[in-house]
Each structure stands twice: as C-alpha cells, then as structure tokens.
Design an enzyme around this catalytic site. Structure first.
Site, mmCIF file in Angstrom:
data_model
loop_
_atom_site.group_PDB
_atom_site.id
_atom_site.type_symbol
_atom_site.label_atom_id
_atom_site.label_comp_id
_atom_site.label_asym_id
_atom_site.label_seq_id
_atom_site.Cartn_x
_atom_site.Cartn_y
_atom_site.Cartn_z
ATOM 1 N N TRP A 29 -3.229 -2.711 -1.406
ATOM 2 C CA TRP A 29 -2.954 -4.148 -1.534
ATOM 3 C C TRP A 29 -3.947 -4.840 -0.618
ATOM 4 O O TRP A 29 -3.929 -4.654 0.590
ATOM 5 C CB TRP A 29 -1.518 -4.445 -1.105
ATOM 6 C CG TRP A 29 -1.050 -5.835 -1.377
ATOM 7 C CD1 TRP A 29 -0.566 -6.337 -2.558
ATOM 8 C CD2 TRP A 29 -0.977 -6.914 -0.430
ATOM 9 N NE1 TRP A 29 -0.209 -7.647 -2.399
ATOM 10 C CE2 TRP A 29 -0.445 -8.039 -1.107
ATOM 11 C CE3 TRP A 29 -1.313 -7.040 0.916
ATOM 12 C CZ2 TRP A 29 -0.238 -9.259 -0.479
ATOM 13 C CZ3 TRP A 29 -1.115 -8.259 1.539
ATOM 14 C CH2 TRP A 29 -0.578 -9.350 0.847
ATOM 15 N N ARG A 48 5.655 -0.692 -4.590
ATOM 16 C CA ARG A 48 5.347 -1.317 -3.312
ATOM 17 C C ARG A 48 4.362 -2.471 -3.454
ATOM 18 O O ARG A 48 4.204 -3.278 -2.536
ATOM 19 C CB ARG A 48 4.773 -0.268 -2.344
ATOM 20 C CG ARG A 48 5.733 0.829 -1.996
ATOM 21 C CD ARG A 48 5.047 1.977 -1.277
ATOM 22 N NE ARG A 48 4.670 1.629 0.075
ATOM 23 C CZ ARG A 48 5.421 1.837 1.151
ATOM 24 N NH1 ARG A 48 6.615 2.370 1.018
ATOM 25 N NH2 ARG A 48 4.988 1.515 2.352
ATOM 26 N N CYS A 52 0.842 -1.191 0.000
ATOM 27 C CA CYS A 52 0.000 0.000 0.000
ATOM 28 C C CYS A 52 0.886 1.253 0.000
ATOM 29 O O CYS A 52 2.044 1.219 0.401
ATOM 30 C CB CYS A 52 -0.950 0.053 1.177
ATOM 31 S SG CYS A 52 -2.071 -1.344 1.325
ATOM 32 N N GLU A 109 8.404 -16.016 -7.669
ATOM 33 C CA GLU A 109 7.869 -14.666 -7.496
ATOM 34 C C GLU A 109 7.435 -14.037 -8.809
ATOM 35 O O GLU A 109 6.361 -13.428 -8.890
ATOM 36 C CB GLU A 109 8.940 -13.750 -6.875
ATOM 37 C CG GLU A 109 9.063 -13.805 -5.378
ATOM 38 C CD GLU A 109 10.096 -12.807 -4.865
ATOM 39 O OE1 GLU A 109 9.753 -12.005 -3.994
ATOM 40 O OE2 GLU A 109 11.246 -12.819 -5.357
ATOM 41 N N LYS A 159 6.176 -4.710 -2.159
ATOM 42 C CA LYS A 159 7.586 -4.447 -1.891
ATOM 43 C C LYS A 159 7.850 -4.238 -0.402
ATOM 44 O O LYS A 159 8.736 -4.847 0.169
ATOM 45 C CB LYS A 159 8.032 -3.205 -2.681
ATOM 46 C CG LYS A 159 9.520 -2.891 -2.552
ATOM 47 C CD LYS A 159 10.363 -3.967 -3.200
ATOM 48 C CE LYS A 159 11.831 -3.636 -3.187
ATOM 49 N NZ LYS A 159 12.635 -4.739 -3.735
ATOM 50 N N ASN A 178 -2.913 2.691 5.525
ATOM 51 C CA ASN A 178 -2.059 1.508 5.386
ATOM 52 C C ASN A 178 -2.068 0.759 6.709
ATOM 53 O O ASN A 178 -2.076 1.383 7.776
ATOM 54 C CB ASN A 178 -0.610 1.902 5.071
ATOM 55 C CG ASN A 178 -0.448 2.448 3.679
ATOM 56 O OD1 ASN A 178 -1.373 2.419 2.872
ATOM 57 N ND2 ASN A 178 0.737 2.967 3.393
ATOM 58 N N GLY A 179 -2.013 -0.568 6.669
ATOM 59 C CA GLY A 179 -1.951 -1.358 7.884
ATOM 60 C C GLY A 179 -3.196 -2.195 8.084
ATOM 61 O O GLY A 179 -4.013 -2.366 7.176
ATOM 62 N N GLU A 239 17.129 -18.787 -2.663
ATOM 63 C CA GLU A 239 16.875 -17.482 -3.265
ATOM 64 C C GLU A 239 16.519 -17.626 -4.744
ATOM 65 O O GLU A 239 15.634 -16.931 -5.258
ATOM 66 C CB GLU A 239 18.100 -16.576 -3.084
ATOM 67 C CG GLU A 239 18.029 -15.230 -3.769
ATOM 68 C CD GLU A 239 16.941 -14.308 -3.234
ATOM 69 O OE1 GLU A 239 16.747 -13.236 -3.832
ATOM 70 O OE2 GLU A 239 16.262 -14.655 -2.239
ATOM 71 N N LYS A 281 13.007 -16.364 -6.415
ATOM 72 C CA LYS A 281 12.930 -15.441 -7.541
ATOM 73 C C LYS A 281 12.100 -16.030 -8.672
ATOM 74 O O LYS A 281 11.286 -15.340 -9.289
ATOM 75 C CB LYS A 281 14.340 -15.093 -8.045
ATOM 76 C CG LYS A 281 15.107 -14.171 -7.134
ATOM 77 C CD LYS A 281 14.507 -12.781 -7.119
ATOM 78 C CE LYS A 281 14.873 -12.021 -5.870
ATOM 79 N NZ LYS A 281 14.168 -12.441 -4.657
#
Length: 613
Positions: free
Chosen positions: A78, A27, A2, A493, A608, A102-103, A486, A490
């Site tokens: 989001w 984000r 957000c 994602e 993000k 946000n939150g 990792e 990736k």
C-alpha cells in the site's frame, strides 16, 4: 496495510506465497510481488516478479516465467513513499539480497545519502530500498545475514516488519519486527513468516508472535528468536483458532455482505461469557480486573476510524449509566498533545486488529504519563495492543476480510456496553432489576439484529436513488449521532460518494446551506426521547427541497410522504438501539456500492490493518 508472507520448505513454496498474498488482500494494497531462491549457495540468483494491481496479475506473470522455489518471500504494498509503480513494488533487491517491508522508515533520507556516498544506486522512490542496501553493506563487512539485519535495525528509526533472503545463504530467511505485526508459522520440516495468521493457515496453525524489537532466523528445521539485545529468547507457541471457513466467501457476493449477515452470530459469541456468567462482573475483563476497576473515576477511550465512533457511543452510555466522566479521542491526535493524566482514569483502547499503530502508540504514551489502568477491546487474540494492556475483552467477531468494518463495530459496541454496565454495578449505580433488564436486552439483541437484516430488500430499493448522487448528509441526535457518522463513513468508503454526518440540531448552524433536491439526507430517528426534536430537523430539510431517507422504529408515529422515505425497524430496542440502527446504514452503503460498481471489499486507497501513521 501491506502484507508479508515467507516460506522455506522441501517443496515448492511459490503456491504457498501466492495463496498467502491472496489471503492478505483484505488488508488493502496496490501492488504485489514475490522473490524466490533455489539451489546451493552461489548457484542461483534471486528471481523476482512484481506487478501493480491485483495479486492475480502477479500470479499470472509468475506462472508465465515458470517460478518454482524452496525459499521465498512475498508482499502486497500500500503506497506510502513513492507512487504505485512496478519499480516501487516489493520485494526490493540489492546485490542478491531481497527484502519486503511493512511500515515507514523515518530516517530513510539520511540513510539514502549515506548509501549514495558508499556507491549504492537507487531504483525506487521507497524508504524500503535503503534497508536492502544497508543489509548488503553489512554483509560486505563480514556479517552473516542475521548479523547484518541485526546491525541494520539498530540504525532504523520508524516502524517495520522485515523479511529478508540472500543468494549467499539459500537455506534460511531472517525477519525483524518493530511497531508492525509479524509472526512465525511452525510446520514439519518447513516454516513460515507472515503479517497475519490467515496467510499461512493452509500450512500450519502453530505460530509464534514476534515481539517489539525481535529478530528471527527461520530455516526448514527450526526457528530462533532474538530479543532487542540480540540474545536468543523463547517465545510462546500459540495454536490459532482462526477457521479457514471464515476466510471463504461462501454464498455471498462480497465479504462485506457476508460479514454484515454474520453479525447476529458475532454478537452472540461476544456476549456468550456474559450470558454464561448470568451477571456483569469485573472478572469478564481479566484476572485482576477487580483491582484495576475498583476505584476508576473516569474513562479515556482512544481509537481510530470506525472504532472511534464506537467509543463515541460508549461515552453516552458510560456517563448516563455508570455516572463517570468519559472522553473519547482519536488516537493519532492524543499521542501528539500534552495530555493531562489522571492515574485513576481507565484508558480503553479499541482496535479490530490489535495492531493499529496510532492506537498502539497512544497506549504507550498514556502509560508513559502514568496510566496503569488499561483495557483493550480487540478482535484478534495475542495481538500487540491486548498484550500491552492490563485488561482485555475480546469481541469474537471472527475474521473480518472486508476493508469497511461491520461486525467489528457492532461487537465493539456490545463489549463497551458490557463495560458500562460492569462499571455501573461496581459503583453501586446498577440495581438488580436494571441488571436483569440489561442482560435480557443483550440476550435479545442477536434476534433484533437479524430482524434488521430482513430490511435488506427495502434498502436495496433505496440504493437506486443514491446511485447517481455525489453528496449525502447523515443526521442523528444523542447516542445515535455516532451511528450517523458511521453511516457517512461507510458510504464514502465503498461508494466514493462524499458524505458528511452532523448532530441534527446543528443542521441550521451551517450544513443546511448544502441542502437541495440533489442532496439526499439520511436520518437515524428511533423512537426515543429525542424523536420530536429530530422531526423538527427533518422539517427544516423538507422546507429546502431536500429528500429524506429515514430509519426509524415500528412504533414511531410518522409515515411516508412526498420526499420522505421511511424504513422501520421491527421495534425499538431501548438502550442498545445504536447497535440495531447500525445495520441499515451498513446495508445502504453496501447496496449503493453494488449499484455503482465499485470494489466493495477493497476500496481504493484504503487498507484494513493500518500499521503506519
């Protein structure tokens, strides 16, 4: 996760709001909206436009409806409470009060029932709408907008960053922060609020970072900040050094590609202080680092996602080089278990943004258990986690826009290696010769990473073979097992290919059942002491018809054969090999995503900066 932007000025703020939301797209979000107000008190209502999808769609709607205003707020959402619908998108409005948030508000159901009893009706499924109604309720009790907000936040349980405007007070906006980042931007005859400085760089570089529990009143002429007790406080003004150029795509197709290629520079910048110092020193971590690090007898690393994998690499280094026990834990798990504290352990938190809620809360929990030795490794100066830590090491990766972390990860690795060598030196476990060798390895690392980037054409050819696949395995051993993790992260994602990673020795304990000709197996196989073991694991794959894609070093003694594809890094770089071997797995994920046509920089469902649990 957000994003918030707000502005009050003597000029049209709609372009500022929309540009700010575009700067916050990195984000992660699934809807966007703005609410604006113009004119004297009572002479105009709040106007709002919201759309699911991208900011550009909302921008087109705002232009079609001829939006212009001197005061406004904007948001990228989001989804948490309620699906991705226009009704759930922010801003939310209650009787002329418009709000973005946000939150997550944990007691929203309780507040919802209270408000229904007071006659309020709900149009959305969100936890946010209760805040808008609560503010209107307290305005009806005779409070001004700031006073109403200050009443409301005392009744909220959870995390929030809030920005609020009201048609009854068209000359100010108010804001509050608890657990989620929010800052105020200072201009000349105009002022701003934002989740992230990037959102307002086109207007100002002078910012105030709101602290936990702060509320703020923002007008054209000034800003007033109030602490948790509603007493006005002075907060330091900072001048941001974030470059607008770092937020531009330039000649690259995607920010992820740009940020992969920025890694030599990012690493060089991150180790600059070490190189200038000519030695590993506690002073690299803060002014009282000698005291904090002097009697450390263990290390506890707390992190999430990619940062957690960086911590896993550091565990191998810290135990092998510094001779200290090291544990690495996912922050969201650590904060909810009955941990046994050792005050002589150094608690290291890793966060690209410095605002990751789970990591911040884990740090608070560690401190509540008596941990006083705390170090933050972070990419964003003055963010919450560094401010809550005694020591800090900034990675200097620059702005990272792509959701899938790249340069933040590799710069965290070199920061953790610097910490390892420093702890080893303080404990008398690093000889002068070894220190010189490590410094030389760091000095040469940017060049080695650039050589690894030159493998991109070969990796692009590999990507064609992954494009139709639905599953993949990644294997590594020892310090390279986290790099396999990792690589799998990736790939999943940004390509949406299901990928898993395992220590190569674990293959025969279950995962081997998955291997067939449809399952590509990526192997991290540098020329180190475990190479022969890895070769044996590769044979297990080939015996089951699996196709191998091997990242190795120039001096390893095996080549391509049927079903075995090999790409060689220029040379083995010793203890820093995990950094260099990260580059090929990043490039592989990027080019597979490119071939599959996914949204590389904004993968679905992800954000993000993760500021909710």
């Amino acid at each position: 996760m957000c994003g918030i932007v707000g502005a009050i000025a003597d000029r049209d703020v709609v372009p500022v709001l929309i540009e700010g939301l575009k700067r916050l797209e990195y984000r992660g979000y699934d809807s966007a909206g703005i609410a604006v107000l113009d004119g004297a008190a009572g002479s105009s209502d709040v106007r709002r436009v919201r759309r699911t999808g991208r900011v550009a769609e909302m921008e087109a709607a705002a232009q079609a409806e001829d939006f212009h205003a001197l005061l406004g707020i904007g948001h990228t959402r989001w989804a948490t409470h309620g699906g991705v619908t226009e009704a759930n998108a922010h801003p939310h409005i209650s009787h002329g009060v418009a709000l973005v948030h946000n939150g997550i508000i944990e007691n929203h159901e309780e507040q919802r029932e209270r408000l229904r009893a007071l006659g309020y009706q709900f149009e959305s499924q969100t936890d946010t709408e209760v805040i808008a109604h609560l503010i209107h309720h307290y305005l009806q009790q005779g409070n001004d907008l700031l006073g109403a907000l200050q009443h409301v936040v005392k009744e909220l349980t959870g995390a929030y960053a809030l920005a609020v405007v009201s048609r009854s007070e068209p000359d100010r906006l108010v804001a509050a922060r608890m657990g989620c980042p929010l800052l105020v931007g200072l201009g000349e005859g105009e002022n701003f609020i934002a989740s992230d400085v990037s959102a307002i760089l086109q207007a100002t570089r002078r910012v105030i970072f709101l602290e936990e529990g702060d509320t703020a009143e923002v007008t054209r002429s000034g800003v007033r900040v109030f602490g948790e007790d509603n007493v006005e406080v002075a907060r330091e003004v900072h001048v941001s050094d974030v470059s607008l150029a770092s937020l531009e795509l330039g000649p690259y197709r995607h920010f992820m590609q740009k940020e992969i290629h920025e890694q030599p520079r990012a690493i060089a910048d991150t180790i600059e202080a070490v190189m200038d110092n000519g030695a590993f020193s506690a002073s690299l971590f803060g002014k009282d680092a000698d005291t904090v690090l002097a009697d450390v007898d263990g290390v506890q690393i707390l992190a999430c996602g990619t940062s957690y994998y960086a911590g896993m690499v550091a565990r191998y280094w810290i135990e092998a080089i510094a001779g200290l026990p090291c544990s690495v834990e996912i922050a969201s798990e650590y904060r909810y278990r009955a941990a046994v504290a050792n005050p002589r352990h150094l608690v290291v938190t890793l966060s690209q943004s410095g605002e990751t809620l789970d990591t911040m809360e884990a740090l608070k929990y560690a401190k509540s258990l008596g941990h006083d030795k705390t170090l933050s490794i972070c990419n964003v100066p003055e963010s919450a986690i560094p401010r809550a830590s005694r020591l800090v090491y900034y990675t200097r990766a620059g702005a990272e826009i792509g959701v899938a972390s790249t340069k933040a990860f590799t710069t965290q690795l070199v920061a953790l290696f610097t910490l390892t060598a420093t702890l080893a030196k303080l404990r008398g476990k690093l000889s002068e010769q070894q220190e010189g060798e490590y410094l030389d390895a760091l000095r040469q690392l940017p060049g080695s990473v650039q050589h690894a980037l030159n493998l991109e054409p070969q990796i692009t050819l590999w990507s064609e073979r992954f494009t139709p696949k639905q599953h993949a395995l990644f294997l590594g051993r020892g310090v390279h097992y986290p790099i396999a993790l990792e690589g799998a992260l990736k790939l999943k994602e940004i390509t949406y290919i299901h990928a898993e990673a395992y220590p190569a020795g674990e293959l025969k304990h279950g995962p081997l059942a998955l291997v067939d000709e449809a399952m590509p197996v990526v192997v991290i196989a540098p020329n180190d002491s475990l190479l022969e073991k890895v070769k044996s694991n590769m044979q297990e794959v080939r015996a089951r018809g699996g196709e191998l894609f091997v990242f190795t070093d120039e001096d390893s003694q095996f080549g391509e054969s049927e079903g075995v594809h090999v790409i060689r890094a220029p040379r083995h770089v010793g203890v820093l090999s995990p950094v260099m071997h990260t580059i090929p797995v990043q490039l592989l994920a990027y080019h597979v995503a490119l071939a599959r046509g996914t949204d590389v920089d904004k993968p679905r469902n992800l954000a993000k900066s993760v500021t909710v649990e």
